[in-house]
Enzyme design. Structure first.
Site, mmCIF file in Angstrom:
data_model
loop_
_atom_site.group_PDB
_atom_site.id
_atom_site.type_symbol
_atom_site.label_atom_id
_atom_site.label_comp_id
_atom_site.label_asym_id
_atom_site.label_seq_id
_atom_site.Cartn_x
_atom_site.Cartn_y
_atom_site.Cartn_z
ATOM 1 N N CYS A 332 -66.173 -23.096 -70.548
ATOM 2 C CA CYS A 332 -66.109 -22.010 -71.529
ATOM 3 C C CYS A 332 -67.238 -20.981 -71.468
ATOM 4 O O CYS A 332 -66.952 -19.775 -71.497
ATOM 5 C CB CYS A 332 -65.931 -22.547 -72.944
ATOM 6 S SG CYS A 332 -66.486 -24.223 -73.201
ATOM 7 N N ARG A 361 -69.902 -34.600 -66.240
ATOM 8 C CA ARG A 361 -70.415 -35.056 -67.522
ATOM 9 C C ARG A 361 -70.967 -36.450 -67.325
ATOM 10 O O ARG A 361 -70.297 -37.312 -66.761
ATOM 11 C CB ARG A 361 -69.305 -35.106 -68.584
ATOM 12 C CG ARG A 361 -68.743 -33.737 -68.906
ATOM 13 C CD ARG A 361 -67.671 -33.837 -69.974
ATOM 14 N NE ARG A 361 -67.001 -32.543 -70.118
ATOM 15 C CZ ARG A 361 -65.905 -32.342 -70.862
ATOM 16 N NH1 ARG A 361 -65.372 -33.354 -71.526
ATOM 17 N NH2 ARG A 361 -65.360 -31.156 -70.938
ATOM 18 N N GLN A 379 -60.222 -30.074 -64.927
ATOM 19 C CA GLN A 379 -59.189 -30.031 -65.953
ATOM 20 C C GLN A 379 -58.250 -28.879 -65.670
ATOM 21 O O GLN A 379 -58.624 -27.926 -65.013
ATOM 22 C CB GLN A 379 -59.827 -29.768 -67.320
ATOM 23 C CG GLN A 379 -60.697 -30.864 -67.842
ATOM 24 C CD GLN A 379 -61.331 -30.461 -69.157
ATOM 25 O OE1 GLN A 379 -61.908 -29.395 -69.262
ATOM 26 N NE2 GLN A 379 -61.217 -31.322 -70.157
ATOM 27 N N ASP A 381 -57.838 -26.489 -67.357
ATOM 28 C CA ASP A 381 -58.528 -25.893 -68.497
ATOM 29 C C ASP A 381 -58.197 -24.406 -68.592
ATOM 30 O O ASP A 381 -58.012 -23.751 -67.573
ATOM 31 C CB ASP A 381 -60.028 -26.068 -68.241
ATOM 32 C CG ASP A 381 -60.886 -25.688 -69.420
ATOM 33 O OD1 ASP A 381 -60.371 -25.714 -70.545
ATOM 34 O OD2 ASP A 381 -62.057 -25.362 -69.199
ATOM 35 N N HIS A 383 -58.986 -20.850 -71.394
ATOM 36 C CA HIS A 383 -59.468 -20.310 -72.662
ATOM 37 C C HIS A 383 -58.687 -19.060 -72.976
ATOM 38 O O HIS A 383 -58.556 -18.180 -72.130
ATOM 39 C CB HIS A 383 -60.967 -20.031 -72.589
ATOM 40 C CG HIS A 383 -61.750 -21.282 -72.424
ATOM 41 N ND1 HIS A 383 -62.167 -21.745 -71.205
ATOM 42 C CD2 HIS A 383 -62.113 -22.227 -73.333
ATOM 43 C CE1 HIS A 383 -62.787 -22.902 -71.370
ATOM 44 N NE2 HIS A 383 -62.757 -23.223 -72.651
ATOM 45 N N LYS A 463 -58.381 -28.157 -84.739
ATOM 46 C CA LYS A 463 -57.741 -28.444 -83.455
ATOM 47 C C LYS A 463 -56.461 -29.238 -83.640
ATOM 48 O O LYS A 463 -56.221 -29.828 -84.699
ATOM 49 C CB LYS A 463 -58.690 -29.217 -82.551
ATOM 50 C CG LYS A 463 -59.016 -30.602 -83.076
ATOM 51 C CD LYS A 463 -59.737 -31.436 -82.036
ATOM 52 C CE LYS A 463 -60.154 -32.782 -82.608
ATOM 53 N NZ LYS A 463 -60.831 -33.650 -81.667
ATOM 54 N N HIS A 509 -59.632 -23.184 -76.807
ATOM 55 C CA HIS A 509 -59.805 -24.067 -75.645
ATOM 56 C C HIS A 509 -58.535 -24.884 -75.571
ATOM 57 O O HIS A 509 -58.109 -25.434 -76.573
ATOM 58 C CB HIS A 509 -60.948 -25.053 -75.837
ATOM 59 C CG HIS A 509 -62.262 -24.446 -76.229
ATOM 60 N ND1 HIS A 509 -63.320 -24.379 -75.373
ATOM 61 C CD2 HIS A 509 -62.690 -23.894 -77.383
ATOM 62 C CE1 HIS A 509 -64.356 -23.817 -75.996
ATOM 63 N NE2 HIS A 509 -63.993 -23.514 -77.227
#
Length: 637
Positions: A332, A361, A379, A381, A383, A463, A509
RNA sequence: GCUGGCGUAGCUCAACGGCAGAGCAGCUGAUUUGUAAUCAGCAGGUUGUAGGUUCAAGUCCUAUCGCCAGCUCCA
């Protein structure tokens, strides 16, 4: 005569003597022996409960969800009784039911050995056979505290001290007594099919600062057949374990030099890349733009994003040229930099920025597991930068996309959780409420049943989490959609509105598969390693009957390969049955048998994984067949 | 990170503190085979790593790394 009226679920009602016990009523009515508890005015109670008022009553059989809960809770008590009779001095703490079973935490210096567990099970059987009556008793808190203090049950004393009510209930079976809200089965003989499954350490009240207890996990069922079925399912799950299949199918491996970081072998890399290209194909239709962002960024960025303050312990750092850098754990912050690389207008929104970037991570050593919890992953992923009034339509479109994905992978029902504003939050209450309403509306519009978890959202936004059930009915949280009011603030993101003013966008996200690694692990277990044709690392294997057919087989091999199929040729000097067995064990979707007949007729004889045989056909027709199968699997949009 | 369990050949697993073994996979040869295992031979190991106890350690002890089951965490 003093009587009360009891209404049954079928609408009929009966009159009984005030103060009579539920089980008297049950035997008077000739109720099925499977009934182990009852609901009086919708409240679950023991069968020994006396009825004092007019009420409604519903029988709870051991097969029902409530009944199973009672059964398992009572089995937990049975286990605790067995443990304390075998190992005096062991203190009891809590023993709740969980999905498919129960556990009980004990305070004992030595951990339980496998032999001791066998003994405990044997004692449980004895106690069940003895068919001890389970009785309920109420007493004032002070007396209960005195009682448990005398028994040396310090944890129970601590628990009672925290109970707000003035009276507490105790349950006795034989000599044994435990503090419990209940209800319980009428007698231990009802418990017929149970097993202690695992032993593990657990902290008192789940806090690692507290002392460690010994937890015994167990499972309990209405009858032996159901227990057996449950154990079979567990075994089946073990057979499907992606770590085992990953090795057997040569998909990936782990090495001590990189703990919790998979090495994908050629076949695993194909699966991995197929997943990514599938998501990419969705991105075209759903108007996403893919970006590529750096792996290692100056810590200044992580300070600004807030990750340094809140997420530092999960990050990797490095120093170059006396500058501190952090390896990205999320994409992000990088995306906000692209966003603000130029002036944005409301016409640019929603801006959907996708990134398959590799993330690192640090996960504590005890929590990593196979592909499902790793330290290095990527991911699907993205945004979404949008105006607040675009949230609902974006969520709506995300849900459509998600449905498409789940259909493709044949996941069953999903459970949806909406998490709302926590105590610590940033931003305006008004924005929060609008956003939560938008999320709820999008879910309702898409006709999705959801559960609200009040206060469970992150401090930066509400979320939605999606949990899917796999082929073994196990739940997995894959997709998540997280609103973020915080990062746009931190990075001072703006867009120019139609009115010419600077406005702050909202970030969403979101991920559909989640981590590709984790999804792959779940997919492997979902399909037991038998991937659908479009994902299968090897889609077709050609098997020759004898060496005489090798030249023709080679031609077929090349034709398939040139047409873009992942194909192998098994021309070894082995019997056909042997080659078929190996192709089957490798879970390859199609084996093509090439023998004398096929060479003569210029055909191939397909055998589908699982054993179904198809009549011989030409290569071109076979390719057509493969194509339509893949199209069907991926689902026409 | 914490508690417990486990690390023996590529895989699955044996070996009372007393010579490290089997099956499968691999390699070589024979066999030319039609829908889930053809036969024979060969090779394969500092028993995760480092210390220690012992006449002797895969086995007992300590540390360490990794894996597994949980706990915990997942701004």
């Amino acid at each position: 005569m003093d009587s009360i009226r009891v209404t049954l679920t079928d609408g009929k009602s009966v009159e009984i003597r005030r103060g009579s016990q539920i089980n008297e009523l049950a035997s008077a009515l000739g109720v099925n022996g499977d009934v182990i508890a009852a609901k009086v005015n919708r409240q679950l109670v023991d069968l020994s409960r006396a009825l004092e008022e007019d009420c409604s009553i519903e029988w709870v059989s051991r097969e029902s969800a409530d009944g199973l809960d009672v059964l398992r809770h009572s089995t937990a008590h049975l286990m605790a009784q067995a443990v304390q009779s075998l190992f005096p001095g062991t203190q009891v703490t809590i023993g709740p039911t969980i999905e498919d079973g129960f556990y009980y935490d004990f305070k004992r210096e030595q951990p339980f050995t496998p032999e001791e567990i066998e003994k405990i099970e044997a004692r449980m059987e004895e106690l069940a056979k003895a068919n001890l009556k389970v009785t309920r008793e109420e007493m004032p808190k002070s007396r209960a505290i005195e009682l448990f203090r005398k028994l040396g049950e310090n944890y129970k004393v601590a628990i009672i001290e925290e109970i707000p009510e003035e009276t507490v209930s105790l349950y006795r079976q034989g000599e044994w007594v435990d503090l419990c809200r209940g209800p319980h089965v009428p007698s231990t003989g009802v418990l017929k099919a149970f097993k202690i499954t695992t032993v593990a350490g657990a902290y008192w009240r789940g806090d690692e600062k507290n002392e460690m207890l010994q937890r015994l996990y167990g499972t309990s069922w209405p009858d032996k057949a159901k227990l057996k079925e449950h154990l079979r399912l567990l075994e089946e799950a073990q057979k499907r374990d992606h770590r085992k299949l990953g090795r057997e199918l040569d998909l990936f491996s782990f090495h001590p030099v990189a703990p919790a970081s998979p090495f994908f072998h050629p076949k695993g890399a194909i699966v991995y890349n197929q997943l990514i290209s599938y998501v990419r194909s969705l991105y075209v239709r759903y108007a996403y733009e893919e970006v590529i962002t750096p792996q290692i960024l100056d810590v200044e960025l992580w300070h600004r994003s807030g990750h340094y303050d809140h997420y530092r312990d999960s990050m990797y750092f490095t120093e170059v040229d006396e500058r501190q850098f952090g390896v990205k754990p999320m994409n992000c912050p990088g995306h906000t930099l692209i966003y603000s690389s130029r002036k944005r207008s409301y016409r640019d929104l929603p801006l959907r920025m996708a990134d398959f970037g590799r993330l690192h991570r640090y996960e504590r050593s005890g929590v990593t597991a196979g592909l499902t919890r790793v330290r290095s992953f990527s991911q699907d992923d993205a945004h979404i930068f949008c105006a607040p009034d675009q949230i609902e339509s974006e969520i709506s479109s995300l849900i459509k996309m998600l449905r498409e994905v789940y259909r493709t992978f044949q996941f069953g029902d999903m459970q949806v959780k909406l998490s709302t504003r926590p105590k610590d939050f940033i931003g305006d209450v008004e924005i929060w409420e609008k956003a939560e309403a938008a999320l709820g509306q999008a879910l309702s519009k898409e006709r999705i049943d959801y559960q609200v978890n009040p206060g469970d959202g992150a401090f930066y936004g509400p979320k939605i989490d999606f949990v899917v059930l796999d082929a073994l009915r196990r739940g997995w949280q894959l997709a998540t959609m997280q609103l973020d009011f915080f990062l746009p603030e931190r990075f001072e993101l703006v867009y120019t509105s139609a009115g010419g003013t600077d406005e702050r966008p909202v970030m969403i996200h979101r991920a559909l598969l989640g981590s590709i690694e984790r999804f792959m692990g779940i997919l492997i277990e979902h399909c037991a390693g038998a991937f659908p044709l479009w994902i299968a690392p090897v889609q077709v294997r050609i098997l020759t009957v004898t060496d005489d057919h090798k030249d023709y087989a080679k031609r077929i091999f090349e034709e398939l390969r040139n047409a873009g199929w992942r194909v192998e040729l098994d021309g070894r000097n082995e019997k056909l049955g042997y080659k078929i067995r190996e192709a089957q064990l490798a879970k390859i979707p199609y084996a093509l048998i090439i023998g004398e007949k096929e060479v003569q007729a210029q055909t191939v004889a397909p055998r589908r994984r699982g054993g179904e045989n198809f009549p011989p056909l030409g290569v071109a027709e076979f390719i057509q067949k493969l194509r339509s199968e893949v199209a069907q699997e991926k689902g026409a949009a």
